[in-house]
Design an enzyme around this catalytic site. Structure first.
Site, PDB file in Angstrom:
ATOM      1  N   ASP A 301       0.862  -1.182   0.000  1.00  0.00           N
ATOM      2  CA  ASP A 301       0.000   0.000   0.000  1.00  0.00           C
ATOM      3  C   ASP A 301       0.898   1.230   0.000  1.00  0.00           C
ATOM      4  O   ASP A 301       2.095   1.155   0.287  1.00  0.00           O
ATOM      5  CB  ASP A 301      -0.883  -0.051   1.262  1.00  0.00           C
ATOM      6  CG  ASP A 301      -1.911   1.067   1.368  1.00  0.00           C
ATOM      7  OD1 ASP A 301      -2.217   1.706   0.344  1.00  0.00           O
ATOM      8  OD2 ASP A 301      -2.402   1.301   2.487  1.00  0.00           O
ATOM      9  N   CYS A 450      -4.791   4.386   1.473  1.00  0.00           N
ATOM     10  CA  CYS A 450      -5.948   3.557   1.092  1.00  0.00           C
ATOM     11  C   CYS A 450      -5.854   3.051  -0.341  1.00  0.00           C
ATOM     12  O   CYS A 450      -6.835   3.088  -1.095  1.00  0.00           O
ATOM     13  CB  CYS A 450      -7.257   4.310   1.317  1.00  0.00           C
ATOM     14  SG  CYS A 450      -7.428   4.968   2.980  1.00  0.00           S
ATOM     15  N   HIS A 451      -4.666   2.543  -0.696  1.00  0.00           N
ATOM     16  CA  HIS A 451      -4.450   1.996  -2.034  1.00  0.00           C
ATOM     17  C   HIS A 451      -3.888   0.574  -1.971  1.00  0.00           C
ATOM     18  O   HIS A 451      -2.936   0.255  -2.680  1.00  0.00           O
ATOM     19  CB  HIS A 451      -3.456   2.874  -2.802  1.00  0.00           C
ATOM     20  CG  HIS A 451      -3.871   4.298  -2.952  1.00  0.00           C
ATOM     21  ND1 HIS A 451      -2.968   5.333  -3.086  1.00  0.00           N
ATOM     22  CD2 HIS A 451      -5.096   4.869  -3.000  1.00  0.00           C
ATOM     23  CE1 HIS A 451      -3.619   6.478  -3.206  1.00  0.00           C
ATOM     24  NE2 HIS A 451      -4.924   6.221  -3.151  1.00  0.00           N
ATOM     25  N   PRO A 452      -4.426  -0.325  -1.161  1.00  0.00           N
ATOM     26  CA  PRO A 452      -3.829  -1.662  -1.063  1.00  0.00           C
ATOM     27  C   PRO A 452      -3.977  -2.442  -2.368  1.00  0.00           C
ATOM     28  O   PRO A 452      -5.003  -2.344  -3.057  1.00  0.00           O
ATOM     29  CB  PRO A 452      -4.619  -2.318   0.066  1.00  0.00           C
ATOM     30  CG  PRO A 452      -5.947  -1.626   0.043  1.00  0.00           C
ATOM     31  CD  PRO A 452      -5.632  -0.205  -0.318  1.00  0.00           C
TER      32      PRO A 452
END
Length: 512
Positions: A301, A450-452
């Protein structure tokens, strides 16, 4: 809750079942159902778009959505870097995370897609993805190499916030370039970024793709539908078992099941269905159906450190998404291409030093992190949360990258355009000067961007979960088509890439 599910079942047959109604799921359901002879079922665990909070539609309200039922409410395990868990918001409901995110729509820099082939994936370079990026968008800026007929209408803010324009001027004053189209994937520098905002309202994947398709007789959408497990006949996936309001149902697929539940949801469902590493499944007391070691591995992430500033000049009330201008630059780490994003934010985010009522924030994020973690399960219960450990800042390279970004952010904040606002750094603060102290601050107080991605790694080697056509390796009738297949995170907010990935997945399915 799962103990209360009634055991009576209903059977329904479809050609394709899409599991997960987020960004990718909305694209797949809409594109597949364009074929009138194809019966498509879309399952979404959350509510329909009409039942999401009203704040979803208001661009400036997105920070508060993390505390509503529109967010699954996940957190990581305590991270070694900070000693604390990290909230990891993801969307729950039709539209998924596109209904709660910050609405930034940007391709990663073209160089960051080169790593997608490291495990043998074919057909996923930036140039090969370009037609699918273009297929998603109608770009109002007139920038070259962009789409003009896609479902999403994207453009920079028509009137960027004054304090953010001052940050942009500060970046230019300190020697950085002004990009023409920072969202296009071909440039570095600073500029207003494209946003998923149309006529002052959020445009989610449900708005752009799914809603226009809802009247099609060959598309069935079930909300409140919690997938329990995938069904198999030998090594062929034949359907999905799910419940709605405590009643267990079965849907069968004559052609394929496609997982679009995201980096967390898709890997979680595979593991609960007995597809994954043997030791993880046995520890969770799940019967091993198909051993696939890579499921749940490679979780990573974008972490983000926030530099919060107070100003003496009154900051106008925000009108847009708060983060209207970004910069993409290189840390000098030796990587090919940029690896840092700076995002200028028109509110002072909460910080551990002192409350700020009038100010702004500069977010600093390593865009190509080296750290890798994992997702695992503790049982087959669909309501038991998976164990998430992205291992933020486990690799020293990520620490050095964020340090380089913070140094750049501080030079911008100290520039003349921001001096005119009376800008003063509150967090980390003027006393945090040495690299060791700055690194300690960043590692302790970072947040997730919040970019997993990555838990169902795409490639052609033994650690890959899906092949180059997104088929789960060793199984038939089953694909994954969401951020979980991304082998290496692109150097941007990930939503635009997921749209393009899903467009290409729809094409792969339709020609199969």
């Amino acid at each position: 809750m799962s103990d209360q599910v009634m055991t009576e079942k209903t059977n329904a047959g479809y050609d394709v079942i899409v599991v997960g109604g987020g960004t990718a799921g909305c694209v797949l359901a809409a594109r597949l159902s364009e074929q009138e002879d194809l019966q498509v079922l879309l399952l979404e665990a959350g509510p329909p778009a009409s039942e999401l909070p009203d704040a979803v539609t208001r661009p400036s309200a997105w920070p508060g959505l993390a505390t509503t039922p529109a967010n699954w409410g996940d957190s990581t395990v305590p991270q070694s870097a900070s000693g604390a868990p990290v909230p990891l918001p993801r969307g729950r409901g039709l539209g998924g995370s596109s209904a709660i995110n910050a609405m930034v729509f940007a391709r990663g820099h073209h160089t960051s897609y080169g790593a997608w082939s490291a495990h043998g994936a074919k057909g996923w370079t930036f140039v090969e993805l370009l037609p699918y990026f273009q297929r998603t968008e109608t770009v109002l800026s007139g920038a070259s190499a962009r789409g003009t007929q896609g479902p999403l209408t994207v453009a920079p803010a028509t009137e960027p916030h004054d304090v953010l324009l001052a940050c942009l001027e500060g970046a230019l004053a300190t020697g950085h370039s002004r990009a023409r189209d920072i969202s296009g994937g071909l440039e570095t520098g600073f500029a207003p970024v494209d946003l998923n905002i149309v006529d002052g309202r959020r445009q989610s994947a449900a708005d752009a793709y799914l809603t226009p398709a809802l009247g099609r007789p060959n598309l069935q959408v079930e909300t409140g539908a919690v997938a329990h497990r995938l069904l198999f006949d030998g090594t062929t996936c034949t359907g999905v078992e799910y419940d709605i309001d405590g009643r267990l149902r079965t849907a069968t697929a004559s052609r394929e099941v496609v997982l679009t539940a995201g980096t967390i949801g898709s890997a979680h469902l595979l593991l609960r269905s007995g597809v994954g590493p043997e030791d993880t499944l046995r520890q969770a007391q799940v019967e091993v159906l198909h051993q696939l070691p890579g499921v749940g591995a490679n979780l990573h992430d974008h972490p983000r450190a926030n530099l919060v500033h107070c100003v003496r000049r009154p900051v106008p009330t925000p009108r847009g998404n708060h983060g209207e201008i970004i910069g993409l630059l290189s840390s000098g780490s030796g990587l090919h291409g940029p690896d840092i994003q700076l995002i200028f934010i028109d509110i002072p985010l909460p910080n551990p030093v002192a409350a700020v009522s009038n100010g702004f924030t500069i977010g600093v994020s390593p865009m190509r992190p080296a750290s890798r973690g994992s997702l695992r399960i503790t049982s087959a219960d669909p309501y038991a949360r998976p164990v998430l450990d992205p291992r933020y800042f486990a690799e020293e390279a990520d620490v050095q990258t964020v340090l380089a970004g913070i140094r750049t952010a501080r030079r911008i904040a100290a520039s003349e355009p921001l001096a005119a606002w009376g800008a003063e750094e509150v967090a980390p603060g003027p006393d945090i000067v040495t690299d060791n102290d700055v690194a300690a601050y960043a590692k302790r107080y970072f947040s997730s961007y919040c970019h997993p991605v990555g838990t169902c790694l795409m490639g052609e080697d033994d650690v890959s979960v899906v092949d180059s056509e997104l088929r789960v390796r060793g199984l038939t009738g089953l694909r994954v088509a969401d951020a979980s297949v991304i082998p290496a995170i692109p150097s941007a907010n990930t939503n635009a890439t997921v749209y393009a990935l899903a467009e290409r997945a729809a094409e792969l399915l339709l020609r199969a």
